[in-house]
Structures are given as C-alpha cells and as structure tokens.
Design a protein around this motif. Structure first.
Motif, PDB file in Angstrom:
ATOM      1  N   SER A 111     -20.122 -10.095  13.070  1.00 17.18           N
ATOM      2  CA  SER A 111     -19.367 -11.356  12.966  1.00 17.18           C
ATOM      3  C   SER A 111     -18.011 -11.232  13.644  1.00 17.18           C
ATOM      4  O   SER A 111     -17.526 -12.196  14.255  1.00 17.18           O
ATOM      5  CB  SER A 111     -19.213 -11.788  11.501  1.00 17.18           C
ATOM      6  OG  SER A 111     -18.417 -10.869  10.783  1.00 17.18           O
ATOM      7  N   ASP A 112     -17.374 -10.051  13.570  1.00 18.36           N
ATOM      8  CA  ASP A 112     -16.105  -9.835  14.275  1.00 18.36           C
ATOM      9  C   ASP A 112     -16.309  -9.968  15.781  1.00 18.36           C
ATOM     10  O   ASP A 112     -15.529 -10.626  16.479  1.00 18.36           O
ATOM     11  CB  ASP A 112     -15.546  -8.441  13.979  1.00 18.36           C
ATOM     12  CG  ASP A 112     -15.191  -8.211  12.525  1.00 18.36           C
ATOM     13  OD1 ASP A 112     -14.671  -9.149  11.889  1.00 18.36           O
ATOM     14  OD2 ASP A 112     -15.434  -7.090  12.035  1.00 18.36           O
ATOM     15  N   ILE A 113     -17.359  -9.346  16.268  1.00 18.32           N
ATOM     16  CA  ILE A 113     -17.635  -9.371  17.710  1.00 18.32           C
ATOM     17  C   ILE A 113     -17.954 -10.791  18.166  1.00 18.32           C
ATOM     18  O   ILE A 113     -17.448 -11.246  19.197  1.00 18.32           O
ATOM     19  CB  ILE A 113     -18.773  -8.383  18.050  1.00 18.32           C
ATOM     20  CG1 ILE A 113     -18.301  -6.947  17.771  1.00 18.32           C
ATOM     21  CG2 ILE A 113     -19.221  -8.550  19.495  1.00 18.32           C
ATOM     22  CD1 ILE A 113     -19.399  -5.913  17.802  1.00 18.32           C
ATOM     23  N   SER A 114     -18.746 -11.513  17.397  1.00 16.15           N
ATOM     24  CA  SER A 114     -19.072 -12.909  17.743  1.00 16.15           C
ATOM     25  C   SER A 114     -17.812 -13.773  17.782  1.00 16.15           C
ATOM     26  O   SER A 114     -17.645 -14.616  18.659  1.00 16.15           O
ATOM     27  CB  SER A 114     -20.060 -13.494  16.738  1.00 16.15           C
ATOM     28  OG  SER A 114     -21.291 -12.836  16.849  1.00 16.15           O
ATOM     29  N   ARG A 115     -16.923 -13.565  16.821  1.00 19.79           N
ATOM     30  CA  ARG A 115     -15.676 -14.326  16.772  1.00 19.79           C
ATOM     31  C   ARG A 115     -14.832 -14.044  18.019  1.00 19.79           C
ATOM     32  O   ARG A 115     -14.287 -14.955  18.642  1.00 19.79           O
ATOM     33  CB  ARG A 115     -14.896 -13.966  15.500  1.00 19.79           C
ATOM     34  CG  ARG A 115     -13.537 -14.648  15.385  1.00 19.79           C
ATOM     35  CD  ARG A 115     -12.776 -14.212  14.130  1.00 19.79           C
ATOM     36  NE  ARG A 115     -12.747 -12.771  13.911  1.00 19.79           N
ATOM     37  CZ  ARG A 115     -11.930 -11.928  14.552  1.00 19.79           C
ATOM     38  NH1 ARG A 115     -11.083 -12.378  15.454  1.00 19.79           N
ATOM     39  NH2 ARG A 115     -11.984 -10.633  14.281  1.00 19.79           N
ATOM     40  N   VAL A 116     -14.742 -12.787  18.408  1.00 15.95           N
ATOM     41  CA  VAL A 116     -13.957 -12.408  19.586  1.00 15.95           C
ATOM     42  C   VAL A 116     -14.567 -13.022  20.848  1.00 15.95           C
ATOM     43  O   VAL A 116     -13.846 -13.586  21.687  1.00 15.95           O
ATOM     44  CB  VAL A 116     -13.849 -10.869  19.695  1.00 15.95           C
ATOM     45  CG1 VAL A 116     -13.301 -10.446  21.042  1.00 15.95           C
ATOM     46  CG2 VAL A 116     -12.980 -10.330  18.554  1.00 15.95           C
ATOM     47  N   ILE A 117     -15.871 -12.951  20.991  1.00 11.14           N
ATOM     48  CA  ILE A 117     -16.536 -13.551  22.154  1.00 11.14           C
ATOM     49  C   ILE A 117     -16.272 -15.053  22.189  1.00 11.14           C
ATOM     50  O   ILE A 117     -15.998 -15.619  23.254  1.00 11.14           O
ATOM     51  CB  ILE A 117     -18.051 -13.229  22.138  1.00 11.14           C
ATOM     52  CG1 ILE A 117     -18.255 -11.743  22.439  1.00 11.14           C
ATOM     53  CG2 ILE A 117     -18.806 -14.100  23.130  1.00 11.14           C
ATOM     54  CD1 ILE A 117     -19.685 -11.256  22.258  1.00 11.14           C
ATOM     55  N   SER A 118     -16.315 -15.699  21.041  1.00 15.03           N
ATOM     56  CA  SER A 118     -16.047 -17.137  20.960  1.00 15.03           C
ATOM     57  C   SER A 118     -14.612 -17.461  21.369  1.00 15.03           C
ATOM     58  O   SER A 118     -14.365 -18.446  22.070  1.00 15.03           O
ATOM     59  CB  SER A 118     -16.326 -17.625  19.547  1.00 15.03           C
ATOM     60  OG  SER A 118     -16.048 -18.999  19.439  1.00 15.03           O
ATOM     61  N   LEU A 119     -13.657 -16.628  20.952  1.00 17.24           N
ATOM     62  CA  LEU A 119     -12.256 -16.857  21.332  1.00 17.24           C
ATOM     63  C   LEU A 119     -12.084 -16.752  22.844  1.00 17.24           C
ATOM     64  O   LEU A 119     -11.372 -17.549  23.453  1.00 17.24           O
ATOM     65  CB  LEU A 119     -11.337 -15.880  20.610  1.00 17.24           C
ATOM     66  CG  LEU A 119     -11.061 -16.181  19.144  1.00 17.24           C
ATOM     67  CD1 LEU A 119     -10.376 -15.006  18.458  1.00 17.24           C
ATOM     68  CD2 LEU A 119     -10.225 -17.445  19.003  1.00 17.24           C
ATOM     69  N   PHE A 120     -12.729 -15.777  23.459  1.00 21.65           N
ATOM     70  CA  PHE A 120     -12.659 -15.668  24.917  1.00 21.65           C
ATOM     71  C   PHE A 120     -13.274 -16.899  25.569  1.00 21.65           C
ATOM     72  O   PHE A 120     -12.747 -17.434  26.538  1.00 21.65           O
ATOM     73  CB  PHE A 120     -13.349 -14.387  25.414  1.00 21.65           C
ATOM     74  CG  PHE A 120     -12.444 -13.203  25.441  1.00 21.65           C
ATOM     75  CD1 PHE A 120     -11.545 -13.022  26.475  1.00 21.65           C
ATOM     76  CD2 PHE A 120     -12.477 -12.266  24.422  1.00 21.65           C
ATOM     77  CE1 PHE A 120     -10.694 -11.933  26.500  1.00 21.65           C
ATOM     78  CE2 PHE A 120     -11.627 -11.172  24.442  1.00 21.65           C
ATOM     79  CZ  PHE A 120     -10.734 -11.003  25.475  1.00 21.65           C
ATOM     80  N   SER A 121     -14.382 -17.354  25.020  1.00 17.20           N
ATOM     81  CA  SER A 121     -15.055 -18.537  25.548  1.00 17.20           C
ATOM     82  C   SER A 121     -14.150 -19.764  25.501  1.00 17.20           C
ATOM     83  O   SER A 121     -14.197 -20.614  26.400  1.00 17.20           O
ATOM     84  CB  SER A 121     -16.339 -18.782  24.758  1.00 17.20           C
ATOM     85  OG  SER A 121     -17.007 -19.903  25.252  1.00 17.20           O
ATOM     86  N   ASP A 122     -13.311 -19.870  24.470  1.00 24.94           N
ATOM     87  CA  ASP A 122     -12.366 -20.986  24.365  1.00 24.94           C
ATOM     88  C   ASP A 122     -11.420 -21.053  25.563  1.00 24.94           C
ATOM     89  O   ASP A 122     -10.870 -22.101  25.873  1.00 24.94           O
ATOM     90  CB  ASP A 122     -11.538 -20.885  23.081  1.00 24.94           C
ATOM     91  CG  ASP A 122     -12.355 -21.137  21.821  1.00 24.94           C
ATOM     92  OD1 ASP A 122     -13.493 -21.652  21.925  1.00 24.94           O
ATOM     93  OD2 ASP A 122     -11.847 -20.809  20.718  1.00 24.94           O
ATOM     94  N   PHE A 123     -11.216 -19.910  26.236  1.00 23.44           N
ATOM     95  CA  PHE A 123     -10.355 -19.846  27.412  1.00 23.44           C
ATOM     96  C   PHE A 123     -11.169 -19.767  28.706  1.00 23.44           C
ATOM     97  O   PHE A 123     -10.645 -19.410  29.749  1.00 23.44           O
ATOM     98  CB  PHE A 123      -9.418 -18.626  27.309  1.00 23.44           C
ATOM     99  CG  PHE A 123      -8.350 -18.798  26.266  1.00 23.44           C
ATOM    100  CD1 PHE A 123      -7.090 -19.250  26.628  1.00 23.44           C
ATOM    101  CD2 PHE A 123      -8.606 -18.510  24.933  1.00 23.44           C
ATOM    102  CE1 PHE A 123      -6.094 -19.396  25.678  1.00 23.44           C
ATOM    103  CE2 PHE A 123      -7.622 -18.664  23.973  1.00 23.44           C
ATOM    104  CZ  PHE A 123      -6.366 -19.110  24.340  1.00 23.44           C
ATOM    105  N   ASP A 124     -12.463 -20.092  28.604  1.00 21.23           N
ATOM    106  CA  ASP A 124     -13.370 -20.059  29.735  1.00 21.23           C
ATOM    107  C   ASP A 124     -13.471 -18.662  30.364  1.00 21.23           C
ATOM    108  O   ASP A 124     -13.534 -18.512  31.577  1.00 21.23           O
ATOM    109  CB  ASP A 124     -12.974 -21.101  30.795  1.00 21.23           C
ATOM    110  CG  ASP A 124     -14.112 -21.393  31.758  1.00 21.23           C
ATOM    111  OD1 ASP A 124     -15.272 -21.291  31.348  1.00 21.23           O
ATOM    112  OD2 ASP A 124     -13.807 -21.707  32.937  1.00 21.23           O
ATOM    113  N   VAL A 125     -13.436 -17.661  29.509  1.00 19.55           N
ATOM    114  CA  VAL A 125     -13.572 -16.270  29.931  1.00 19.55           C
ATOM    115  C   VAL A 125     -14.845 -15.725  29.310  1.00 19.55           C
ATOM    116  O   VAL A 125     -15.039 -15.818  28.099  1.00 19.55           O
ATOM    117  CB  VAL A 125     -12.360 -15.423  29.493  1.00 19.55           C
ATOM    118  CG1 VAL A 125     -12.576 -13.958  29.820  1.00 19.55           C
ATOM    119  CG2 VAL A 125     -11.081 -15.938  30.146  1.00 19.55           C
ATOM    120  N   ASP A 126     -15.718 -15.174  30.141  1.00 21.72           N
ATOM    121  CA  ASP A 126     -16.955 -14.572  29.649  1.00 21.72           C
ATOM    122  C   ASP A 126     -16.677 -13.172  29.165  1.00 21.72           C
ATOM    123  O   ASP A 126     -16.164 -12.338  29.917  1.00 21.72           O
ATOM    124  CB  ASP A 126     -18.015 -14.542  30.757  1.00 21.72           C
ATOM    125  CG  ASP A 126     -18.481 -15.931  31.146  1.00 21.72           C
ATOM    126  OD1 ASP A 126     -18.528 -16.816  30.268  1.00 21.72           O
ATOM    127  OD2 ASP A 126     -18.779 -16.145  32.336  1.00 21.72           O
TER     128      ASP A 126
END
Length: 187
Positions: free
Chosen positions: A168-183
């Motif tokens: 869940s931590d990793i998913s949250r971090v990936i989602s935060l990057f996605s919010d900035f259009d960063v894969d």
C-alpha cells in the motif's frame, strides 16, 4: 568484456559503473568509458550525483545512461540521513538533464524515512520539471535482506529506523508520482 560481447548483444546489456561513487574516480572512469565506447559497448554510470559539476559533465560526454539516485528533497533531512546536503545533487541533476543525457532516476524508498507524501510530492514535482524528455523513475523499496546475512555470521542485525514499505505504501507513492504526470515503477 569482449569475451562476453555475444551475451551483451543478445541481452541488450552493457557495462555499469557503480561503487561507492564512480565519479570520485573520474580519470579512471573516463578512460574506461572511452574504451568501452570505442568498442561500441553500452555504458551506464550509477551515481549519487554528489560530485563537481565539471566532472559530471565530462563523464556525461562518455556515458549512454545515468542511474541517478535521488533520496529526498529537504536538504536538512538529506544531510541527517546521508551526511551531505543535497544542493549539489539536485543542481547536478538539472545540469545533466539539460545536456540531453539519458537518465533513469532511482529512489531508494524507505518507510518512515523518505516515503512521506510531502517528500514524494516535492520529488515528483522536481522530476516533472526537469528539462527534456520525461525521466523514468524507478523505486527501489528498502528490504532487510541484511538480517539473514548477519544471522549466518552469528551476529545481531539492528535496522535502526529503517523499515520496508508495504504494497500500500508503494501504491501510494506511485499514485503521487502519477499526479505529477511522472511514471514511477518498482525496479
């Protein structure tokens, strides 16, 4: 390396210089980078970016790919955890991006150290603002594999404040990057 050329060509691999910090051995590193380049072998440099800018830029002329570690954005916290301020590291990453270098930004992700929303959002914003093509972000979740090694040596392992991020931590971090259009992806 010539003995391994067939394997390298079939796998798309090459030579990666890591360490310690390979930029601390710049003359030797540049000699090897030039030699491997003359032999058409792919060259990667795994770096913290903590080096003089002129050295980094000279190495960039001889490098196909940078694996660039980015740990945290707050200079005070960065110094607390790594022993050095991150100003030079961030400036060098910006300089390197402006050269058009191929860069894979790697983030060692440690629960409770650098996985908080503020740090990740600041990191994603910084990466999104880098010059040139979108940068690939690879998350490297901390693991306590050293515990097993210590146990085999009959020694006790104390991870201190280091903890493994969960899914869940990793998913949250990936989602935060996605919010900035960063894969971002786990590597």
């Amino acid at each position: 390396m010539e003995k391994e050329r067939i394997f390298l060509e079939q796998s798309g691999g090459g030579v990666t210089f890591s360490g310690g910090e390979p930029l601390r051995q710049a003359p030797f590193l540049m000699t090897l980078l030039e030699e491997f380049g003359a032999r058409s072998l792919h060259r990667a440099v795994d770096t913290t970016g903590f080096a003089k800018s002129d050295i980094l830029l000279e190495v960039a002329k001889r490098t196909d790919l940078f694996l660039y570690d980015l740990k945290m954005m707050d200079p005070r916290r960065h110094k607390q955890w790594t022993g050095v301020d991150n100003g030079r590291i961030l400036e060098n990453l910006q300089l390197l991006a402006r050269t058009g270098a191929h860069i894979n930004i790697r983030i060692p992700l440690i629960k409770g150290v650098n996985d908080d929303d503020e740090n990740i959002s600041r990191t994603a914003d910084f990466v999104a603002g880098l010059y040139g093509e979108k940068k690939k972000v690879t998350l490297l979740p901390y693991h306590n594999i050293a515990a097993g090694k210590y146990a085999r040596l009959g020694e006790e392992y104390d991870p201190g404040d280091l903890a493994e991020p969960d899914e869940s931590d990793i998913s949250r971090v990936i989602s935060l990057f996605s919010d900035f259009d960063v894969d971002a992806a786990v590597g």
